[in-house]
Motif scaffolding. Structure first.
Motif, PDB file in Angstrom:
ATOM      1  N   LEU A  45     -43.495 105.243 -13.638  1.00  0.00           N
ATOM      2  CA  LEU A  45     -42.985 105.562 -12.307  1.00  0.00           C
ATOM      3  C   LEU A  45     -43.931 106.483 -11.543  1.00  0.00           C
ATOM      4  O   LEU A  45     -44.638 107.316 -12.119  1.00  0.00           O
ATOM      5  CB  LEU A  45     -41.617 106.235 -12.420  1.00  0.00           C
ATOM      6  N   LYS A  46     -43.906 106.317 -10.250  1.00  0.00           N
ATOM      7  CA  LYS A  46     -44.687 107.167  -9.347  1.00  0.00           C
ATOM      8  C   LYS A  46     -44.265 108.625  -9.518  1.00  0.00           C
ATOM      9  O   LYS A  46     -43.080 108.938  -9.686  1.00  0.00           O
ATOM     10  CB  LYS A  46     -44.426 106.714  -7.904  1.00  0.00           C
ATOM     11  N   ILE A  47     -45.231 109.516  -9.502  1.00  0.00           N
ATOM     12  CA  ILE A  47     -44.911 110.937  -9.548  1.00  0.00           C
ATOM     13  C   ILE A  47     -44.206 111.318  -8.243  1.00  0.00           C
ATOM     14  O   ILE A  47     -44.697 111.033  -7.157  1.00  0.00           O
ATOM     15  CB  ILE A  47     -46.191 111.777  -9.740  1.00  0.00           C
ATOM     16  N   GLY A  48     -43.041 111.953  -8.370  1.00  0.00           N
ATOM     17  CA  GLY A  48     -42.232 112.279  -7.199  1.00  0.00           C
ATOM     18  C   GLY A  48     -41.226 111.195  -6.876  1.00  0.00           C
ATOM     19  O   GLY A  48     -40.694 111.155  -5.755  1.00  0.00           O
ATOM     20  N   ILE A  49     -40.929 110.347  -7.842  1.00  0.00           N
ATOM     21  CA  ILE A  49     -39.995 109.236  -7.600  1.00  0.00           C
ATOM     22  C   ILE A  49     -38.585 109.749  -7.310  1.00  0.00           C
ATOM     23  O   ILE A  49     -37.818 109.094  -6.606  1.00  0.00           O
ATOM     24  CB  ILE A  49     -39.977 108.286  -8.819  1.00  0.00           C
ATOM     25  N   PHE A  50     -38.266 110.949  -7.838  1.00  0.00           N
ATOM     26  CA  PHE A  50     -36.925 111.486  -7.584  1.00  0.00           C
ATOM     27  C   PHE A  50     -36.711 111.730  -6.090  1.00  0.00           C
ATOM     28  O   PHE A  50     -35.645 111.428  -5.545  1.00  0.00           O
ATOM     29  CB  PHE A  50     -36.703 112.784  -8.360  1.00  0.00           C
ATOM     30  N   ALA A  90     -51.168 101.404 -13.633  1.00  0.00           N
ATOM     31  CA  ALA A  90     -50.769 101.942 -12.332  1.00  0.00           C
ATOM     32  C   ALA A  90     -49.297 102.328 -12.326  1.00  0.00           C
ATOM     33  O   ALA A  90     -48.455 101.627 -12.886  1.00  0.00           O
ATOM     34  CB  ALA A  90     -51.033 100.908 -11.237  1.00  0.00           C
ATOM     35  N   ARG A  91     -49.010 103.445 -11.714  1.00  0.00           N
ATOM     36  CA  ARG A  91     -47.623 103.849 -11.495  1.00  0.00           C
ATOM     37  C   ARG A  91     -47.081 103.082 -10.288  1.00  0.00           C
ATOM     38  O   ARG A  91     -47.838 102.733  -9.382  1.00  0.00           O
ATOM     39  CB  ARG A  91     -47.526 105.350 -11.236  1.00  0.00           C
ATOM     40  N   VAL A  92     -45.767 102.825 -10.272  1.00  0.00           N
ATOM     41  CA  VAL A  92     -45.181 102.051  -9.174  1.00  0.00           C
ATOM     42  C   VAL A  92     -44.154 102.886  -8.430  1.00  0.00           C
ATOM     43  O   VAL A  92     -43.550 103.807  -8.980  1.00  0.00           O
ATOM     44  CB  VAL A  92     -44.504 100.761  -9.700  1.00  0.00           C
ATOM     45  N   ASP A  93     -43.937 102.533  -7.146  1.00  0.00           N
ATOM     46  CA  ASP A  93     -42.895 103.181  -6.365  1.00  0.00           C
ATOM     47  C   ASP A  93     -41.627 102.336  -6.448  1.00  0.00           C
ATOM     48  O   ASP A  93     -41.548 101.375  -7.217  1.00  0.00           O
ATOM     49  CB  ASP A  93     -43.344 103.396  -4.919  1.00  0.00           C
ATOM     50  N   LEU A 101     -53.308 105.650 -10.914  1.00  0.00           N
ATOM     51  CA  LEU A 101     -53.464 105.191 -12.294  1.00  0.00           C
ATOM     52  C   LEU A 101     -53.204 106.346 -13.252  1.00  0.00           C
ATOM     53  O   LEU A 101     -53.476 107.518 -12.943  1.00  0.00           O
ATOM     54  CB  LEU A 101     -54.880 104.641 -12.514  1.00  0.00           C
ATOM     55  N   ILE A 102     -52.703 106.024 -14.409  1.00  0.00           N
ATOM     56  CA  ILE A 102     -52.454 107.034 -15.438  1.00  0.00           C
ATOM     57  C   ILE A 102     -53.788 107.445 -16.043  1.00  0.00           C
ATOM     58  O   ILE A 102     -54.575 106.598 -16.467  1.00  0.00           O
ATOM     59  CB  ILE A 102     -51.517 106.473 -16.521  1.00  0.00           C
ATOM     60  N   ASP A 103     -54.041 108.756 -16.069  1.00  0.00           N
ATOM     61  CA  ASP A 103     -55.310 109.231 -16.626  1.00  0.00           C
ATOM     62  C   ASP A 103     -55.168 109.484 -18.123  1.00  0.00           C
ATOM     63  O   ASP A 103     -54.094 109.337 -18.704  1.00  0.00           O
ATOM     64  CB  ASP A 103     -55.799 110.478 -15.898  1.00  0.00           C
ATOM     65  N   ALA A 104     -56.272 109.887 -18.751  1.00  0.00           N
ATOM     66  CA  ALA A 104     -56.308 110.063 -20.209  1.00  0.00           C
ATOM     67  C   ALA A 104     -55.343 111.143 -20.685  1.00  0.00           C
ATOM     68  O   ALA A 104     -54.673 110.998 -21.710  1.00  0.00           O
ATOM     69  CB  ALA A 104     -57.730 110.390 -20.654  1.00  0.00           C
TER      70      ALA A 104
END
Length: 235
Positions: A45-50, A90-93, A101-104
């Protein structure tokens, strides 16, 4: 619509109002299918999805912000979600649109969290099995052993009559088996009082968390274990 058909429909705004986390997640998967899912591979999930959810559902009185936070916490801590959180994905909205994209470091954190969660589950399962075995051992009654004296002289009739006057030993009455009634799935919510069968005896427990078909409960002794919903019964 027939009654049987109504029971098969997905959660709607009308019936999510007082439901548990599982039903809230089903509601989100129905409302935002490109973002949330209940089966198969999850999408990070996208960061800040809440904040996006709170804005989209601000006029929706059927689900509260508290329910959304709890549902997101359960969803993102599930093994299925953690396994899908890999580097380069990739994170999605809410609409399923790819974002960052998700990093290491994020992927490593998800991997460690998954490993720790599985280790805790294994420890709880091992403790539950050990406790069940201990209870089975404690319920075995020791039967007294009687020795037969074959070389004793015959007892005179008068003494034999006195011996026979002793009251007969009462045979222990077998306990009647307890009939347990399974808990309805919709009643398995955090804070609910239930019975869980460990070994031969049902034990009272309190539901702490519901994660799909897995339920985390706390026994009266304070021990916390994870079990399946079909292992819970009415208290």
């Amino acid at each position: 619509m027939k009654k049987s058909e109504a029971l098969m429909t997905t959660p709607t705004e009308q019936n999510v109002k007082t439901t548990n986390v599982k039903d809230v997640l089903a509601y989100l998967a129905d409302k935002f299918p490109a973002c949330f899912s209940l089966t198969g591979e999850a999408k990070p999930l996208k960061i800040g999805i809440f904040q996006d959810l709170a804005e989209r559902l601000q006029t929706d009185e059927s689900v509260s912000k508290t329910q959304l936070r709890q549902a997101l916490r359960v969803y993102t801590s599930s093994w299925r979600y953690l396994e899908a959180t890999k580097e380069g994905i990739a994170r999605v909205d809410l609409d399923g649109v790819d974002g960052d994209l998700i990093d290491a470091s994020q992927a490593e954190h998800a991997s460690k969290t998954l490993e720790q969660s599985k280790a805790k589950a294994a420890e709880k399962r091992k403790a539950r099995i050990a406790e069940a075995k201990a209870k089975q051992v404690n319920t075995v009654a020791d039967k007294p052993a009687y020795k037969k004296n074959q070389n004793k002289k015959p007892i005179p009739a008068s003494k034999e009559a006195k011996v026979n006057q002793k009251p007969a030993r009462a045979e222990p009455v077998a306990a009647k088996p307890v009939t347990l009634q399974p808990v309805v799935m919709s009643a398995v919510v955090a804070g609910a009082k239930v019975l869980i069968k460990l070994g031969q005896n049902p034990m009272p427990a309190t539901v702490l968390e519901v994660n799909k078909d897995d339920v985390t409960v706390q026994l009266g002794s304070g021990m916390v274990i994870k079990t399946r919903q079909d292992s819970l019964y009415l208290a």
